[in-house]
Motif scaffolding. Structure first.
Motif, short mmCIF file in Angstrom:
data_model
loop_
_atom_site.label_atom_id
_atom_site.label_comp_id
_atom_site.label_asym_id
_atom_site.label_seq_id
_atom_site.Cartn_x
_atom_site.Cartn_y
_atom_site.Cartn_z
N TRP A 375 0.86 -1.19 0.00
CA TRP A 375 0.00 0.00 0.00
C TRP A 375 0.89 1.23 0.00
O TRP A 375 1.80 1.35 0.81
CB TRP A 375 -0.89 0.01 1.23
N ARG A 376 0.62 2.15 -0.89
CA ARG A 376 1.40 3.37 -0.96
C ARG A 376 0.54 4.57 -0.55
O ARG A 376 -0.62 4.66 -0.95
CB ARG A 376 1.95 3.60 -2.37
N ARG A 395 -0.76 5.72 13.11
CA ARG A 395 0.63 6.13 13.26
C ARG A 395 1.55 5.02 12.78
O ARG A 395 1.30 3.84 13.07
CB ARG A 395 0.95 6.45 14.72
N LEU A 396 2.59 5.41 12.08
CA LEU A 396 3.59 4.47 11.59
C LEU A 396 4.97 4.94 12.01
O LEU A 396 5.22 6.13 12.15
CB LEU A 396 3.53 4.35 10.06
N ASN A 397 5.86 3.97 12.21
CA ASN A 397 7.25 4.29 12.55
C ASN A 397 8.05 4.43 11.26
O ASN A 397 8.23 3.47 10.52
CB ASN A 397 7.83 3.18 13.43
N GLU A 411 6.27 10.06 1.20
CA GLU A 411 5.58 8.90 0.63
C GLU A 411 6.19 7.64 1.21
O GLU A 411 7.42 7.51 1.30
CB GLU A 411 5.73 8.92 -0.90
N VAL A 412 5.33 6.73 1.62
CA VAL A 412 5.80 5.47 2.19
C VAL A 412 5.05 4.31 1.56
O VAL A 412 4.03 4.50 0.88
CB VAL A 412 5.60 5.43 3.73
N GLU A 413 5.57 3.13 1.81
CA GLU A 413 4.95 1.91 1.31
C GLU A 413 4.81 0.95 2.48
O GLU A 413 5.79 0.67 3.19
CB GLU A 413 5.82 1.31 0.22
N ALA A 424 3.30 -2.53 11.57
CA ALA A 424 3.34 -2.57 10.11
C ALA A 424 4.79 -2.48 9.64
O ALA A 424 5.62 -1.82 10.27
CB ALA A 424 2.53 -1.41 9.53
N SER A 425 5.08 -3.17 8.56
CA SER A 425 6.40 -3.06 7.92
C SER A 425 6.33 -1.94 6.90
O SER A 425 5.55 -2.01 5.94
CB SER A 425 6.76 -4.38 7.23
#
Length: 453
Positions: A375-376, A395-397, A411-413, A424-425
């Motif tokens: 997922w982007r 929230r993501l690290n 932008e993250v994936e 989440a990875s």
């Protein structure tokens, strides 16, 4: 469950309450079943000046529930309605909510139902300012109110704007147009007064109304049907939101002041700028510096919070017995049980909030999984490498953002999730241009100054 004779006795007592000469209406979203509060607006003349009497009417389960009774035990055990994505567990049983919730008739031609309420009447002068002292000072009454309508945010929020409330052409499209216009004008005055006190407390003034449209949404509606989750953001701060918020703050503060003045014990929600227990429940009157009010006591949600129900018992005694209220109120001065309730509520309320956050995090991760991996998307940096996904409250690290400013976009994936660890990875992809296309330390930053944590 109440015994039949108990229910008959308090229903008979409710019938003896006076009927208010008002037409009340509530403002809630479409999913609200515990309607705690409603408003009424009545024009009056004071020395040839056109003023208005605003009624803030709060559902009164405290008239039926007695301290130490079976229903009290249920409320004391749960302490609050518990919300979770897709549902809730109510503090009080459904049959009690059905009787005391401020529901209007389903059809317009039906007789307006009379609902028991604890009402605060506030006289507003021609400038929209409350009259605080003298003959027209705020007064508390226990009564039955005719419920005229349950207004729903889903239907009216986009229609009720500042421009619409001063437009005669829009009067036909907006129910209670004149009443809402008066409530909005007075809400602006109440907000301005609170900001003066916030500044005096050393805090920054807050703006009234909708936030920066580029700011992250703070509220979300979760819908979970057969394991499929839908997350819809909602920006708070509309005219209707502001009316309800300002008047509930004013009502809670006014009732807190009245309890303190009469020497009737209550539970107060206090806040100081610093300290290990910055915001807490306590039995001594005290200010809420963040809100800019004195003696703030939660009183306006007795169907959903046990503290409000306890305070309502005390308010009913005050309204019915005046200066002798502290002698007959369910909780007397220095009652150890009142202190225990305040402490229990603080801990339980925090635990409920933590559990709700965990459930929301789980369903946010499932939402990403529904979209398909990888997922982007775009995140915004909060602090120390913690970032929030823009469309949902997740929230993501992202360690690559650790040195970047608050609000930096990237932008993250998301490659995969661990639903048990709720992790989440995440793979960092690139800087993301903000609305203005500005860059800060190699990472694009939008014009956002404050973000929802």
């Amino acid at each position: 469950q109440l015994q039949a004779n108990e229910q008959a006795s308090w229903e008979e007592a409710l019938q003896k309450l006076p009927v208010a000469q008002v037409q009340a209406f509530s403002i809630d979203d479409a999913t609200t079943t515990e309607i705690d509060d409603a408003f009424s607006v009545t024009p009056i003349k004071i020395n040839d000046e056109v003023c208005h009497r605003v009624g803030v009417h709060i559902a009164a389960p405290g008239l039926a529930i007695q301290r130490g009774g079976a229903l009290d035990e249920v409320g004391r055990q749960r302490l609050s309605t518990v919300y979770y994505p897709g549902g809730k567990i109510t503090m009080l049983p459904d049959h009690v909510i059905d009787i005391f919730s401020l529901h209007a008739a389903k059809e317009q031609h039906e007789t307006k139902p009379l609902r028991p309420a604890v009402s605060l009447y506030v006289t507003i002068d021609s400038h929209g300012l409350p009259i605080a002292e003298g003959e027209y000072a705020p007064v508390t009454k226990v009564e039955r109110i005719p419920m005229g309508a349950n207004l729903r945010l889903d239907d009216l929020e986009d229609l009720v704007t500042e421009e619409a409330l001063v437009s005669e052409q829009q009067a036909q499209n907006i129910p209670y147009h004149q009443e809402l216009a008066l409530l909005w004008r007075s809400a602006q005055q109440l907000h301005a007064k609170r900001q003066e006190q916030r500044v005096a407390n050393g805090l920054r003034s807050e703006a009234l109304g909708l936030p920066d449209p580029q700011a992250l949404a703070k509220d979300f509606n979760f819908k979970v049907v057969e394991g499929i989750v839908e997350i819809v953001p909602r920006q708070r701060g509309s005219v209707l939101d502001s009316i309800v918020a300002e008047w509930m703050i004013f009502c809670n503060s006014t009732w807190g002041n009245q309890l303190a003045t009469h020497g009737v014990p209550g539970i107060y929600r206090t806040q100081k700028r610093c300290g290990p227990q910055r915001t807490r429940m306590q039995t001594m009157p005290g200010p809420h510096e963040g809100l800019g009010v004195e003696n703030y006591a939660w009183c306006t949600s007795p169907l959903r919070r046990y503290v409000d129900l306890v305070n309502q018992w005390q308010l009913i005694a005050m309204a019915q017995h005046g200066v002798t209220a502290k002698l007959v109120a369910p909780f007397k001065p220095k009652d150890a049980d009142l202190m225990a309730i305040a402490a229990d509520f603080d801990g339980t309320y925090a635990a409920y909030a933590d559990h709700q956050n965990q459930l929301e995090r789980y369903w946010c991760l499932q939402y990403l999984k529904q979209q398909g991996f990888p997922w982007r998307g775009v995140v915004r940096h909060l602090k120390e490498g913690q970032a929030r996904v823009e469309p949902i409250p997740l929230r993501l690290n992202v360690p690559e953002l650790a040195d970047q400013v608050r609000g930096a976009r990237a932008e993250v994936e998301v490659i995969d999730i661990d639903p048990l660890a709720l992790e989440a990875s995440v793979r960092y992809l690139a800087a993301s241009l903000g609305k203005r296309g500005t860059r800060v330390n190699g990472i694009s930053a939008g014009p956002i100054k404050t973000l929802a944590a």
